[in-house]
Design an enzyme around this catalytic site. Structure first.
Site, PDB file in Angstrom:
ATOM      1  N   SER A   1       3.183  -1.908  10.539  1.00 42.71           N
ATOM      2  CA  SER A   1       4.789  -1.857  10.547  1.00 42.71           C
ATOM      3  C   SER A   1       5.158  -3.422  10.166  1.00 42.71           C
ATOM      4  CB  SER A   1       5.214  -1.768  11.783  1.00 42.71           C
ATOM      5  OG  SER A   1       4.765  -0.267  12.286  1.00 42.71           O
TER       6      SER A   1
ATOM      7  N   GLU B   1      -7.030   4.767   7.842  1.00 41.07           N
ATOM      8  CA  GLU B   1      -6.616   6.106   7.501  1.00 41.07           C
ATOM      9  C   GLU B   1      -7.932   6.670   6.872  1.00 41.07           C
ATOM     10  OE1 GLU B   1      -2.781   5.701   5.482  1.00 41.07           O
ATOM     11  OE2 GLU B   1      -2.007   5.113   7.316  1.00 41.07           O
TER      12      GLU B   1
ATOM     13  N   GLY C   1       2.789  -1.114   4.260  1.00 45.05           N
ATOM     14  CA  GLY C   1       2.942   0.487   3.834  1.00 45.05           C
ATOM     15  C   GLY C   1       4.478   0.836   3.723  1.00 45.05           C
ATOM     16  N   GLY C   2       4.701   1.422   4.790  1.00 45.70           N
ATOM     17  CA  GLY C   2       6.303   1.979   4.623  1.00 45.70           C
ATOM     18  C   GLY C   2       7.267   1.162   4.035  1.00 45.70           C
TER      19      GLY C   2
ATOM     20  N   GLY D   1       2.320   2.218  10.829  1.00 47.41           N
ATOM     21  CA  GLY D   1       3.395   3.654  10.471  1.00 47.41           C
ATOM     22  C   GLY D   1       3.904   3.752  11.828  1.00 47.41           C
TER      23      GLY D   1
ATOM     24  N   HIS E   1      -9.481   1.489   4.822  1.00 47.26           N
ATOM     25  CA  HIS E   1      -8.261   1.306   5.532  1.00 47.26           C
ATOM     26  C   HIS E   1      -8.427   2.443   6.749  1.00 47.26           C
ATOM     27  CE1 HIS E   1      -4.177   2.552   6.526  1.00 47.26           C
ATOM     28  NE2 HIS E   1      -3.823   1.504   5.725  1.00 47.26           N
TER      29      HIS E   1
ATOM     30  N   GLU F   1      -5.495  -4.858  10.732  1.00 46.17           N
ATOM     31  CA  GLU F   1      -4.523  -3.940  10.788  1.00 46.17           C
ATOM     32  C   GLU F   1      -4.823  -2.908  12.011  1.00 46.17           C
ATOM     33  OE1 GLU F   1      -2.383  -2.830   6.795  1.00 46.17           O
ATOM     34  OE2 GLU F   1      -4.220  -1.400   7.048  1.00 46.17           O
TER      35      GLU F   1
ATOM     36  N   ASN G   1       0.852  -1.013  -0.111  1.00 48.10           N
ATOM     37  CA  ASN G   1      -0.090  -0.003  -0.132  1.00 48.10           C
ATOM     38  C   ASN G   1       0.950   1.310   0.016  1.00 48.10           C
ATOM     39  OD1 ASN G   1      -1.845   2.100   0.584  1.00 48.10           O
ATOM     40  ND2 ASN G   1      -2.211   1.363   2.696  1.00 48.10           N
ATOM     41  N   TRP G   2       1.032   1.827  -1.290  1.00 53.56           N
ATOM     42  CA  TRP G   2       1.999   2.994  -1.287  1.00 53.56           C
ATOM     43  C   TRP G   2       1.436   4.443  -0.901  1.00 53.56           C
ATOM     44  CZ3 TRP G   2       4.045   2.521  -7.038  1.00 53.56           C
ATOM     45  CH2 TRP G   2       4.837   1.644  -7.177  1.00 53.56           C
ATOM     46  N   LYS G   3      -0.001   4.275  -0.346  1.00 55.84           N
ATOM     47  CA  LYS G   3      -0.542   5.431   0.221  1.00 55.84           C
ATOM     48  C   LYS G   3      -0.417   6.712  -0.488  1.00 55.84           C
ATOM     49  CE  LYS G   3      -0.233   3.214   4.743  1.00 55.84           C
ATOM     50  NZ  LYS G   3      -0.246   3.507   6.045  1.00 55.84           N
TER      51      LYS G   3
HETATM   52  P1  PGA Z   1       2.753   0.558   7.662  1.00 57.74           P
HETATM   53  O1  PGA Z   1       1.134   0.564   7.112  1.00 57.74           O
HETATM   54  O2  PGA Z   1       3.220  -0.827   7.033  1.00 57.74           O
HETATM   55  O3  PGA Z   1       3.540   1.599   7.164  1.00 57.74           O
HETATM   56  O4  PGA Z   1       2.537   0.401   9.181  1.00 57.74           O
HETATM   57  C1  PGA Z   1       0.562  -0.525   7.001  1.00 57.74           C
HETATM   58  C2  PGA Z   1      -0.734  -0.161   6.351  1.00 57.74           C
HETATM   59  O5  PGA Z   1      -1.386   0.860   6.840  1.00 57.74           O
HETATM   60  O6  PGA Z   1      -1.367  -0.728   5.465  1.00 57.74           O
END
Ligand code: PGA
Length: 256
Positions: free
Chosen positions: A213, A97, A234-235, A173, A95, A167, A9-11
């Site tokens: 994470s 977010e 994500g990251g 994050g 998600h 999640e 997930n590149w956000k």
């Molecule tokens: P993260 O994000 O790996 O940066 O914690 C995961 C996500 O939100 O899908």
């Protein structure tokens, strides 16, 4: 044994040249992956170009969100048939977010999933509790409600086409991933719920990813759990090296 699914997930990251570079590098390194499903979820403007790069590979394309209407006067929104027309096979829905910053509710999540399924997209439904909810002892209620309401009114056949990502919000994050034990506890809870609502056969085949994470350092211990059917990353999906390492962990453990 369920096949593991590793999604990046590149956000809201990467310009077009950066996205093209990363997708090209991933194709080079893991374009032939076989024992694991890999999905890239770049931002909307990069979907087409990333899709073009990976289309002759085993890497699949996903979006980060969609709107429930098919077309019309909805400025700024993106519809399911648009996503499939640029090659998407997956779409992340709900998600945390989106829930936190954009007012997403279980009801709107439900409508988005419906639109995704209608056009043959595989929804990745994200659920997970905040730290306050966990500390207040309401993790189980929160996750159960998110799953139940997100999946409201879907048939077993429809639910069978989905993926759920657990999640925990406190792990996203933050560099503080859930321990394998914590993740397994919630995955089992979700699987039991699916079993009671849709039967053991569906529950046994259903894929539940873990997200929050995930890094090359913890991917092994998380993915070696039979209950953890992959990762939503994500990251660590923003750099080829770290994402490739996670994919390789998934590939190896899908074998096991
Ligand atoms: P993260 O994000 O790996 O940066 O914690 C995961 C996500 O939100 O899908």
């Amino acid at each position: 044994m369920r096949r593991k699914l590793i999604a990046g997930n590149w956000k809201m990251n990467k310009t077009l040249p950066e996205a093209v570079e990363l997708a090209g590098e991933l194709k080079k390194q893991v374009g032939n992956v076989n024992n694991v499903d890999v999905v890239l979820c770049p931002p909307f403007p990069m979907l087409f170009s990333v899709g073009e790069i990976i289309k002759d590979s085993n890497i699949k394309l996903g979006a980060q969100n969609l709107f429930w209407e098919e077309q019309g006067a909805f400025t700024g929104e993106v519809a399911a048939p648009m996503l499939t027309s640029v090659g998407c096979q997956f779409v992340i829905v709900g998600h945390s977010e989106r829930r936190k910053y954009f007012g997403e509710t279980n009801q709107t999540v439900n409508r988005r999933i419906k639109a995704a399924l209608k056009f043959g997209l595989t929804p990745i439904l994200c659920v997970g509790e905040t730290l306050e909810q966990r500390e207040a002892g309401s993790m189980e209620t929160v996750v159960t409600t998110q799953v139940k309401e997100g999946l409201a009114d879907f048939s077993a056949d429809e639910v069978a086409k989905m993926v759920i990502a657990y999640e925990p919000v406190w792990a996203i994050g933050t560099g503080r991933n859930a321990t394998p034990e914590q993740a397994v506890e919630v995955h089992s809870l979700i699987r039991e719920l699916l079993k009671s609502q849709y039967g053991a056969d569906l529950a046994n085949k259903f894929r539940i990813q873990y997200g929050g994470s995930v890094t090359p350092q913890n991917a092994n211990e998380l993915l070696q759990e039979e209950e953890i059917d992959g990762a939503l990353v994500g990251g660590a999906s923003l750099k080829a090296d770290s994402f490739v390492a996670i994919i390789k962990a998934g590939e190896l453990l899908s074998h096991a």
